[in-house]
Motif scaffolding. Structure first.
Motif, PDB file in Angstrom:
ATOM      1  N   UNK A 149       0.760  -1.113  -0.043  1.00  0.00           N
ATOM      2  CA  UNK A 149       0.135  -0.048   0.137  1.00  0.00           C
ATOM      3  C   UNK A 149       0.753   1.268   0.076  1.00  0.00           C
ATOM      4  N   UNK A 150       1.928   1.232   0.764  1.00  0.00           N
ATOM      5  CA  UNK A 150       2.889   2.467   0.763  1.00  0.00           C
ATOM      6  C   UNK A 150       3.681   2.646  -0.461  1.00  0.00           C
ATOM      7  N   UNK A 151       4.052   1.370  -1.208  1.00  0.00           N
ATOM      8  CA  UNK A 151       4.679   1.602  -2.616  1.00  0.00           C
ATOM      9  C   UNK A 151       3.648   2.111  -3.460  1.00  0.00           C
ATOM     10  N   UNK A 152       2.339   1.996  -3.414  1.00  0.00           N
ATOM     11  CA  UNK A 152       1.281   2.507  -4.121  1.00  0.00           C
ATOM     12  C   UNK A 152       1.249   4.065  -3.984  1.00  0.00           C
ATOM     13  N   UNK A 153       1.823   4.554  -3.142  1.00  0.00           N
ATOM     14  CA  UNK A 153       1.600   6.174  -2.638  1.00  0.00           C
ATOM     15  C   UNK A 153       0.679   6.409  -1.535  1.00  0.00           C
ATOM     16  N   UNK A 162     -11.735  10.244  -1.642  1.00  0.00           N
ATOM     17  CA  UNK A 162     -12.935   9.582  -2.518  1.00  0.00           C
ATOM     18  C   UNK A 162     -12.149   8.369  -3.203  1.00  0.00           C
ATOM     19  N   UNK A 163     -12.844   7.477  -3.551  1.00  0.00           N
ATOM     20  CA  UNK A 163     -12.582   6.173  -4.214  1.00  0.00           C
ATOM     21  C   UNK A 163     -13.174   6.014  -5.606  1.00  0.00           C
ATOM     22  N   UNK A 164     -12.468   6.036  -6.543  1.00  0.00           N
ATOM     23  CA  UNK A 164     -13.046   5.895  -7.812  1.00  0.00           C
ATOM     24  C   UNK A 164     -14.002   7.010  -8.232  1.00  0.00           C
ATOM     25  N   UNK A 165     -13.834   8.149  -7.691  1.00  0.00           N
ATOM     26  CA  UNK A 165     -14.831   9.202  -7.806  1.00  0.00           C
ATOM     27  C   UNK A 165     -16.048   9.347  -6.832  1.00  0.00           C
ATOM     28  N   UNK A 166     -16.019   8.367  -5.890  1.00  0.00           N
ATOM     29  CA  UNK A 166     -17.091   8.348  -5.025  1.00  0.00           C
ATOM     30  C   UNK A 166     -16.541   8.725  -3.657  1.00  0.00           C
ATOM     31  N   UNK A 167     -17.243   9.913  -3.347  1.00  0.00           N
ATOM     32  CA  UNK A 167     -16.790  10.567  -1.761  1.00  0.00           C
ATOM     33  C   UNK A 167     -17.084   9.556  -0.773  1.00  0.00           C
ATOM     34  N   UNK A 186      -8.456   9.755  -4.332  1.00  0.00           N
ATOM     35  CA  UNK A 186      -7.908  10.901  -3.776  1.00  0.00           C
ATOM     36  C   UNK A 186      -7.483  11.092  -2.321  1.00  0.00           C
ATOM     37  N   UNK A 187      -6.610  11.399  -1.920  1.00  0.00           N
ATOM     38  CA  UNK A 187      -6.236  11.563  -0.471  1.00  0.00           C
ATOM     39  C   UNK A 187      -6.019  12.826  -0.161  1.00  0.00           C
ATOM     40  N   UNK A 188      -6.232  13.338   1.145  1.00  0.00           N
ATOM     41  CA  UNK A 188      -5.607  14.635   1.647  1.00  0.00           C
ATOM     42  C   UNK A 188      -4.525  14.372   2.521  1.00  0.00           C
ATOM     43  N   UNK A 189      -3.384  15.101   2.207  1.00  0.00           N
ATOM     44  CA  UNK A 189      -2.344  15.033   2.828  1.00  0.00           C
ATOM     45  C   UNK A 189      -1.687  16.391   3.049  1.00  0.00           C
ATOM     46  N   UNK A 195      -3.861  12.702  -6.055  1.00  0.00           N
ATOM     47  CA  UNK A 195      -4.534  11.828  -6.887  1.00  0.00           C
ATOM     48  C   UNK A 195      -3.701  10.862  -6.903  1.00  0.00           C
ATOM     49  N   UNK A 196      -4.100   9.505  -6.505  1.00  0.00           N
ATOM     50  CA  UNK A 196      -3.412   8.192  -6.614  1.00  0.00           C
ATOM     51  C   UNK A 196      -3.953   7.095  -7.483  1.00  0.00           C
ATOM     52  N   UNK A 197      -3.180   6.899  -8.528  1.00  0.00           N
ATOM     53  CA  UNK A 197      -3.538   5.795  -9.522  1.00  0.00           C
ATOM     54  C   UNK A 197      -2.923   4.553  -9.209  1.00  0.00           C
ATOM     55  N   UNK A 198      -3.872   3.449  -8.650  1.00  0.00           N
ATOM     56  CA  UNK A 198      -3.062   2.313  -8.047  1.00  0.00           C
ATOM     57  C   UNK A 198      -3.227   1.346  -9.490  1.00  0.00           C
ATOM     58  N   UNK A 199      -2.012   0.514  -9.103  1.00  0.00           N
ATOM     59  CA  UNK A 199      -1.489  -0.471 -10.227  1.00  0.00           C
ATOM     60  C   UNK A 199      -2.613  -1.472 -10.660  1.00  0.00           C
TER      61      UNK A 199
END
Length: 447
Positions: A149-153, A162-167, A186-189, A195-199
């Motif tokens: 999960x960390x390597x995915x960002x 949000x997950x796939x556009x769903x809040x 989308x994460x708040x940091x 924006x994080x694109x998962x492999x």
């Protein structure tokens, strides 16, 4: 005792699902005056544990708990009764009935599975309500312990927006599954949205790592037990570490970072003990450990200490219907996503396919009706979807041929149906061997 509890839940859930699924075939068959020769819970290969004939139907319990069946006269099914099919078609046989009646009989099992799941979710909404944390109240973000999960960002402290556009409105355990099946987050940091694109093979990597947690709540450093060999005799069970070497500590992950830089040092610390802040000193060993086993806190304690604010919603009888139906639709959608991922080799999701051992291990070793019904509802959806797959020997295969007959007006020959049934049976056995072989492989390699 724990094995007995798990096994009891597993067998009870399986029995409920099988009996109701087969009743879904049995009842419309009887309504359409079709003879049902056998109704069995589990398979009676060579012999039965219990059997009794009532009227034209033999009811029984087999010894092999891999499913169940109803044997309907004049139908090519898993019994492969070719002799019966060679005789003249009788009015009480399945093959003599109109196609629309046969279609209803074949769809009865999966229909009951889906109805059962929705009824359970409605009942759970009424009985248990909802327990969650509002996402907006998750001020310090989430805890990430999985290196994949960390390597995915995604990192500790991120807040999932949000997950796939769903809040994300609520933080509940299913958020981890939603992330696992998603393509983009989308994460708040630190006040910024990222924006994080998962492999594509994210699921496969998670399965290879064999760490169940994708994300979880950040938790305080609670002492569960002080190891006998620990140099920290001042520490006591239920202590909560809140300061280390003058640095305030709120979460366990913060303590981990501090301990890494304090290896082989004796430093000051503060713990909350019996609701009072107590100063002590602790020895950090060469590995950055304190020689303790971690403990946990109940929701009330986490709320009292200001970590999280939990929300609880109770629903009236009528309110439970839309809540339960929405939950069922969501689970149905999630399982369909999982199924698509499994059949896409690039995701690596096939590595997570399991058989009866995997299902058995889903049940907890302590009895909880809420957990039991939640798992049973999910298994009912899984059984319904799997049975709808257009594979000969499954209900979906029979439905496929019936729809062909209704559209074209042509009936597939008995010879063709026999071959199709045999092909489907071999395919199902292969899938069963793969799934249960996966269980055995995981057990051998410790995964």
């Amino acid at each position: 005792m724990e094995i007995v509890i798990k096994l009891s839940q597993f067998l009870l859930s399986l029995s409920i699902l099988i009996i109701l699924h087969e009743l879904g075939h049995f009842i419309p068959a009887k309504l359409f005056k079709t003879r049902v020769e056998k109704f069995y819970l589990f398979f009676d290969v060579k012999y039965s544990l219990i059997k009794k004939k009532i009227g034209e139907t033999e009811y029984g319990i087999g010894w092999l708990p891999l499913g169940g069946y109803v044997k309907i006269a004049g139908m090519i099914d898993e019994s492969m009764d070719k002799e019966q099919m060679q005789g003249e078609a009788q009015p009480w046989e399945f093959r003599s009935k109109p196609a629309w009646q046969r279609l209803i009989i074949m769809l009865g099992g999966v229909t009951v599975n889906f109805i059962l799941a929705f009824v359970i979710y409605i009942g759970m909404a009424y009985a248990y309500g909802d327990f969650y944390i509002k996402n907006e109240d998750l001020k310090d973000g989430i805890w990430v312990t999985n290196p994949v999960v960390e390597s995915a960002g995604i990192v500790t402290g991120d807040k999932i927006i949000s997950i796939d556009g769903q809040k994300v409105q609520r933080f509940v355990p299913s958020v981890s599954l939603d992330i696992l099946m998603s393509k983009q987050l989308i994460v708040e940091r630190k006040g910024r949205n990222i924006e994080i694109d998962l492999p594509v093979n994210f699921i496969g990597k998670i399965l290879d790592e064999n760490k169940k947690n994708v994300i979880t709540l950040r938790m305080p450093f609670v002492i569960g037990k002080v190891d006998a060999a620990s140099a920290n005799s001042e520490l006591k069970a239920k202590d909560i570490l809140v300061s280390l070497n003058g640095t305030k500590i709120k979460y366990f992950d913060e303590a981990q970072m501090q301990l890494e830089v304090l290896k082989n040092k004796k430093v000051s610390a503060v713990v909350i003990r019996d609701n009072v802040e107590t100063p002590i000193s602790v020895q950090v060993d060469k590995d950055g450990k304190l020689g303790v086993t971690l403990g946990g806190l109940q929701e009330e304690s986490l709320e009292r200490l200001g970590y999280y604010k939990f929300s609880k919603e109770q629903y009236g009888f009528l309110e439970s219907f839309p809540i339960g139906i929405d939950r069922g639709v969501t689970q149905l959608g999630n399982y369909w996503k999982q199924l698509k991922a499994i059949f896409n080799p690039s995701t690596g999701a096939y590595k997570g396919v399991g058989g009866f051992a995997a299902i058995y291990n889903v049940f907890p070793d302590t009895w909880s009706w809420e957990t039991f019904w939640n798992i049973t509802a999910l298994l009912s959806i899984m059984l319904g979807v799997m049975n709808l797959l257009p594979i000969p020997a499954l209900d979906g295969g029979h439905v496929m041929f019936l729809l062909y007959e209704m559209i074209t007006g042509k009936t597939p020959s008995d010879k063709f149906m026999e071959k199709a049934q045999l092909f489907g049976f071999v395919l199902l056995i292969s899938l069963l061997l793969f799934a249960n072989g996966n269980d055995i492989y995981k057990a051998i390699v410790g995964k």
